[in-house]
Design a protein around this motif. Structure first.
Motif, mmCIF file in Angstrom:
data_model
loop_
_atom_site.group_PDB
_atom_site.id
_atom_site.type_symbol
_atom_site.label_atom_id
_atom_site.label_comp_id
_atom_site.label_asym_id
_atom_site.label_seq_id
_atom_site.Cartn_x
_atom_site.Cartn_y
_atom_site.Cartn_z
ATOM 1 N N GLY A 237 14.346 4.424 3.383
ATOM 2 C CA GLY A 237 14.683 3.650 4.571
ATOM 3 C C GLY A 237 13.855 3.987 5.794
ATOM 4 O O GLY A 237 13.348 3.106 6.494
ATOM 5 N N HIS A 238 13.694 5.293 6.059
ATOM 6 C CA HIS A 238 12.961 5.711 7.255
ATOM 7 C C HIS A 238 11.520 5.209 7.204
ATOM 8 O O HIS A 238 11.001 4.668 8.196
ATOM 9 C CB HIS A 238 12.988 7.235 7.370
ATOM 10 C CG HIS A 238 12.234 7.762 8.555
ATOM 11 N ND1 HIS A 238 12.738 7.689 9.845
ATOM 12 C CD2 HIS A 238 11.002 8.346 8.650
ATOM 13 C CE1 HIS A 238 11.853 8.210 10.678
ATOM 14 N NE2 HIS A 238 10.795 8.613 9.986
ATOM 15 N N ALA A 239 10.864 5.347 6.028
ATOM 16 C CA ALA A 239 9.464 4.931 5.907
ATOM 17 C C ALA A 239 9.317 3.422 6.065
ATOM 18 O O ALA A 239 8.398 2.940 6.749
ATOM 19 C CB ALA A 239 8.904 5.374 4.555
ATOM 20 N N VAL A 240 10.220 2.668 5.446
ATOM 21 C CA VAL A 240 10.125 1.204 5.529
ATOM 22 C C VAL A 240 10.359 0.729 6.958
ATOM 23 O O VAL A 240 9.614 -0.114 7.481
ATOM 24 C CB VAL A 240 11.136 0.552 4.563
ATOM 25 C CG1 VAL A 240 11.221 -0.951 4.810
ATOM 26 C CG2 VAL A 240 10.739 0.818 3.123
ATOM 27 N N LEU A 241 11.374 1.267 7.621
ATOM 28 C CA LEU A 241 11.656 0.856 8.999
ATOM 29 C C LEU A 241 10.501 1.230 9.927
ATOM 30 O O LEU A 241 10.189 0.497 10.875
ATOM 31 C CB LEU A 241 12.965 1.486 9.476
ATOM 32 C CG LEU A 241 14.236 0.949 8.796
ATOM 33 C CD1 LEU A 241 15.452 1.757 9.227
ATOM 34 C CD2 LEU A 241 14.436 -0.533 9.132
ATOM 35 N N ALA A 242 9.852 2.360 9.629
ATOM 36 C CA ALA A 242 8.698 2.758 10.439
ATOM 37 C C ALA A 242 7.546 1.775 10.256
ATOM 38 O O ALA A 242 6.862 1.412 11.224
ATOM 39 C CB ALA A 242 8.251 4.174 10.059
ATOM 40 N N LEU A 243 7.337 1.298 9.044
ATOM 41 C CA LEU A 243 6.281 0.316 8.788
ATOM 42 C C LEU A 243 6.577 -0.997 9.501
ATOM 43 O O LEU A 243 5.679 -1.627 10.075
ATOM 44 C CB LEU A 243 6.143 0.070 7.285
ATOM 45 C CG LEU A 243 5.493 1.198 6.473
ATOM 46 C CD1 LEU A 243 5.689 0.969 4.986
ATOM 47 C CD2 LEU A 243 4.004 1.286 6.799
ATOM 48 N N PRO B 91 6.111 3.490 -12.376
ATOM 49 C CA PRO B 91 5.579 2.162 -12.057
ATOM 50 C C PRO B 91 6.000 1.739 -10.652
ATOM 51 O O PRO B 91 7.069 2.136 -10.159
ATOM 52 C CB PRO B 91 6.206 1.255 -13.124
ATOM 53 C CG PRO B 91 6.593 2.172 -14.235
ATOM 54 C CD PRO B 91 6.947 3.473 -13.588
ATOM 55 N N ALA B 92 5.187 0.902 -10.008
ATOM 56 C CA ALA B 92 5.455 0.505 -8.623
ATOM 57 C C ALA B 92 6.798 -0.184 -8.468
ATOM 58 O O ALA B 92 7.509 0.008 -7.471
ATOM 59 C CB ALA B 92 4.326 -0.406 -8.126
ATOM 60 N N GLU C 172 0.838 -1.204 0.000
ATOM 61 C CA GLU C 172 0.000 0.000 0.000
ATOM 62 C C GLU C 172 0.872 1.253 0.000
ATOM 63 O O GLU C 172 0.618 2.212 -0.733
ATOM 64 C CB GLU C 172 -0.919 -0.021 1.223
ATOM 65 C CG GLU C 172 -1.901 1.145 1.273
ATOM 66 C CD GLU C 172 -2.818 1.059 2.484
ATOM 67 O OE1 GLU C 172 -3.477 2.074 2.779
ATOM 68 O OE2 GLU C 172 -2.875 -0.011 3.128
ATOM 69 N N TRP C 173 1.928 1.240 0.835
ATOM 70 C CA TRP C 173 2.863 2.373 0.874
ATOM 71 C C TRP C 173 3.559 2.545 -0.478
ATOM 72 O O TRP C 173 3.688 3.660 -0.991
ATOM 73 C CB TRP C 173 3.898 2.135 1.980
ATOM 74 C CG TRP C 173 5.108 3.015 1.847
ATOM 75 C CD1 TRP C 173 5.238 4.308 2.242
ATOM 76 C CD2 TRP C 173 6.354 2.655 1.238
ATOM 77 N NE1 TRP C 173 6.482 4.785 1.926
ATOM 78 C CE2 TRP C 173 7.184 3.795 1.318
ATOM 79 C CE3 TRP C 173 6.847 1.496 0.653
ATOM 80 C CZ2 TRP C 173 8.485 3.784 0.808
ATOM 81 C CZ3 TRP C 173 8.139 1.478 0.142
ATOM 82 C CH2 TRP C 173 8.946 2.613 0.224
ATOM 83 N N ARG C 174 3.986 1.439 -1.084
ATOM 84 C CA ARG C 174 4.666 1.508 -2.386
ATOM 85 C C ARG C 174 3.752 2.103 -3.450
ATOM 86 O O ARG C 174 4.185 2.929 -4.266
ATOM 87 C CB ARG C 174 5.137 0.118 -2.819
ATOM 88 C CG ARG C 174 5.872 0.116 -4.157
ATOM 89 C CD ARG C 174 6.246 -1.281 -4.601
ATOM 90 N NE ARG C 174 5.084 -2.119 -4.858
ATOM 91 C CZ ARG C 174 5.152 -3.337 -5.375
ATOM 92 N NH1 ARG C 174 6.319 -3.878 -5.663
ATOM 93 N NH2 ARG C 174 4.053 -4.050 -5.589
#
Length: 690
Positions: A675-681, A636-637, A624-626
């Motif tokens: 990185g920050h967004a992925v680690l937060a997820l 594209p995703a 969903e974030w991607r």
């Protein structure tokens, strides 16, 4: 002085070459591995067909891809005493035929051939208010060439590139409009480009029965070299040439297919036996170019290939006396790697290896600068093949001018350099289009030179950096002499040297970063390295660096293609295999502890047969974030992260930047951006579970 004429075309051939040469007239497919004597074989086959009375020399049309290769073919045919064979490139043959048939097919004055398409492309782009700088125009021209070679019309272009997920230099509709405008302007001026030569030749033979009959009466036998590199357009011309007949010999090696970005396709070679069920298929696998040690490394590398091309792999058999084992070396940073390579080369030259018999091969042209500098410092002459020296490139000269005028901004040096180069093309992410990306890589290399200078001189400012660039530019202009060859892997195709250094072998460079998420693109990157290894006659040296500049974070990982190549007992097999490229044992499955083999196993850090432990809810959040990121960036995703990378994140649930960047497919740039967004997820998921 006339060249000696051989008594027989069969003289001095091995059993497989002899089988190809003496095969009955008709369809013949020669699968010829690197160094197996394919040019000798096909010219001897032509000589055999002529001498045995099957065909007259003037009835043979042999085509290849470069004027140099065609010239070599003609020279060898003269040595065989076979004069009159037409050995030409596809375009040269088509031009000759079109000029002859033009009065009957078109009538009136012949249209003139464009010297180059950039001027007309520029006119079309200007009318559409598209980019008209030199890089944009070259990228538009390249896309037009690819489309015409692939038999894709302007109307078909947007849907086709979307289906292929092709990396393009702008919005598909804009590229298609420039393409259509270019064609309209060119036709109105009654001009032809090189691709038109092939299109019009095919059309003349397909649509005019009288012309086709005359051509088919003239030419009875066809030979195609480097058949793995034909485009759909070239295959259409070949089909028109051959007609309903089958006197066709093709020669190629699918393992050396490295030009698909330009429209080349190995499928015609792979499908030849299906198209001609009665074809004689001969495999040339005896390698007369390289030592058994070089051959073994090439076989090991290509033995791990996947996909359709891998199904035709040839297992080379070295015929030369033994030589040194391949050398594998890890370095802390790129300047250290370049200095070590230059020192090694200087020693080789001192020991008697001619500098002209040594090559340094890399994936992208921007990598040449550090080797130009290192070789200059040790006094070894060099030549850059297939590209300008780094400091002679237009974008580098333009960047140096901008930096000279920048004065001394208050910002830190690297930040100031980035800001100064932004107006001339240094964007945060690499642009689409091969030319624009190559120029972007050159600008990024200048930023890295600033980082390198700061590591040595922490107080360096913009004025000092501009002076450093001038010094390097002056020092890196030795007189033009025969010396060590610096070349990209693409430019090295068809060449060979005694000693080859393959440098910069890290993930993100080889395979190149924009190949991630595309299995076919990754396999083409593998074939590039295979081509590099098979350029070496006597010895091959492979090296990589863990960081770009001295003192930088050692986050790089050696190329995934090196796993399985480096012997277990070699010191390099025990380094750069853990997280972030640091020491440790060979990577092992986190489930069963077995050594990991293969790209997917490395990415998931588990064997393919071991159970997955994907956090499904986390994977859904990541997707969903991607999607949101992709919409915002209008890409594209898969450009953000591939599905495979998201699954790896959802399995391994990295808790910090080091463990995140350890996942293949997440380089330094993606780490900084996402990185920050992925680690937060991931952290949110851990909190929900607790």
């Amino acid at each position: 002085m006339r060249a000696p004429v051989l008594d027989s075309p069969a003289e001095g051939l091995d059993d497989e070459q002899l089988a190809a040469v003496t095969a009955p007239r008709g369809p013949v497919c020669v699968l010829a591995g690197a160094g197996t004597g394919k040019t000798r074989t096909i010219t001897r086959r032509i000589g055999h067909l002529v001498r045995s009375g099957h065909v007259a020399p003037g009835q043979v049309l042999a085509v290849t891809f470069t004027a140099r290769a065609a010239g070599e073919m003609r020279t060898r045919l003269r040595t065989l005493g076979v004069a009159g064979v037409q050995a030409r490139t596809f375009h040269a043959a088509a031009l000759r035929q079109l000029r002859y048939f033009w009065p009957r097919v078109v009538g009136g004055d012949q249209w003139q051939l464009l010297d180059g398409k950039l001027k007309v492309v520029g006119q079309a782009a200007a009318r559409l208010k598209a980019g008209t700088d030199a890089a944009s125009l070259r990228d538009f021209a390249g896309e037009i060439e690819w489309a015409k070679a692939s038999l894709v019309t302007p109307e078909q272009y947007p849907a086709t590139v979307a289906k292929l997920r092709r990396d393009i230099p702008g919005p598909a509709e804009q590229v298609a409009a420039v393409y259509a405008g270019y064609e309209a302007l060119k036709n109105r001026a009654e001009m032809l480009d090189f691709d038109d030569l092939l299109l019009h030749t095919a059309g003349a033979l397909e649509e005019n029965t009288v012309v086709a009959e005359e051509f088919h009466e003239r030419y009875r036998c066809f030979v195609v070299d480097e058949y793995q590199d034909v485009t759909p357009l070239q295959q259409r011309v070949l089909d028109a040439w051959v007609g309903e007949r089958d006197d066709l010999t093709v020669v190629g090696d699918a393992n050396q297919t490295i030009y698909t970005f330009a429209g080349a396709s190995p499928r015609y070679l792979l499908e030849f036996p299906r198209r001609f069920p009665e074809a004689v298929v001969v495999r040339l696998q005896r390698d007369y170019r390289s030592t058994p040690q070089v051959v073994a490394a090439a076989n090991t590398l290509i033995g791990s290939a996947r996909g359709r091309v891998a199904g035709s792999r040839l297992q080379l058999i070295g015929q030369l006396p033994p030589g040194p084992d391949p050398d594998f070396t890890e370095h802390d940073d790129e300047p250290a790697e370049a200095a070590a390579v230059a020192t090694r080369i200087k020693r080789l030259v001192a020991d008697g290896t001619p500098a002209s018999e040594i090559a340094v091969l890399f994936r992208i042209n921007a990598q040449s600068e550090v080797y130009e500098q290192a070789l200059t410092e040790v006094g070894v002459p060099y030549q850059v093949r297939g590209g300008e020296r780094f400091f002679a490139r237009p974008e580098v000269r333009r960047a140096m001018s901008v930096l000279r005028m920048a004065g001394n901004p208050s910002a830190p040096l690297v930040e100031a350099v980035r800001a100064a180069l932004a107006p001339v093309g240094l964007t945060p992410d690499p642009p689409g289009g091969a030319v624009q990306r190559a120029q972007w890589e050159s600008l990024l290399a200048i930023v890295e030179l600033a980082e390198e200078l700061l590591a040595v001189e922490p107080e360096a400012d913009m004025v000092r950096f501009a002076a450093e660039l001038e010094t390097r530019a002056d020092a890196a202009h030795p007189p033009t002499v025969q010396g060590v060859t610096l070349a990209s892997l693409h430019a090295a195709k068809g060449l060979e040297w005694d000693v080859v250094f393959l440098v910069g072998l890290v993930d993100g460079t080889l395979p190149i970063q924009h190949a991630e998420g595309d299995d076919e693109a990754i396999e083409e990157e593998r074939r590039l390295l295979y081509v590099g290894i098979t350029r070496a006659r006597r010895q091959v040296m492979l090296s990589w660096a863990l960081s770009r500049q001295p003192g930088g974070a050692r986050r790089r990982r050696r190329s995934r293609f090196l796993y399985g190549l480096i012997p277990e007992h070699h010191s390099a097999s025990r380094v750069a295999s853990g997280s972030g490229g640091r020491g440790g044992s060979k990577p092992r499955c986190r489930v069963c502890g077995s050594p990991l083999i293969g790209i997917d196993a490395m990415k998931f850090r588990r064997c393919a047969d071991c159970p997955a432990d994907v956090d499904v809810e986390l994977l859904d959040r990541l997707k969903e974030w991607r999607s949101s990121e992709a919409r915002e960036q209008q890409v594209p995703a898969f450009v953000v992260f591939t599905d495979t990378t998201l699954v790896a994140i959802a399995e391994q649930r990295p808790s910090d930047r080091a463990s995140l960047v350890a996942i293949p497919g997440i380089g330094a740039r993606k780490l900084d951006r996402y990185g920050h967004a992925v680690l937060a997820l991931v952290a949110d998921g851990d909190l929900l579970d607790s």
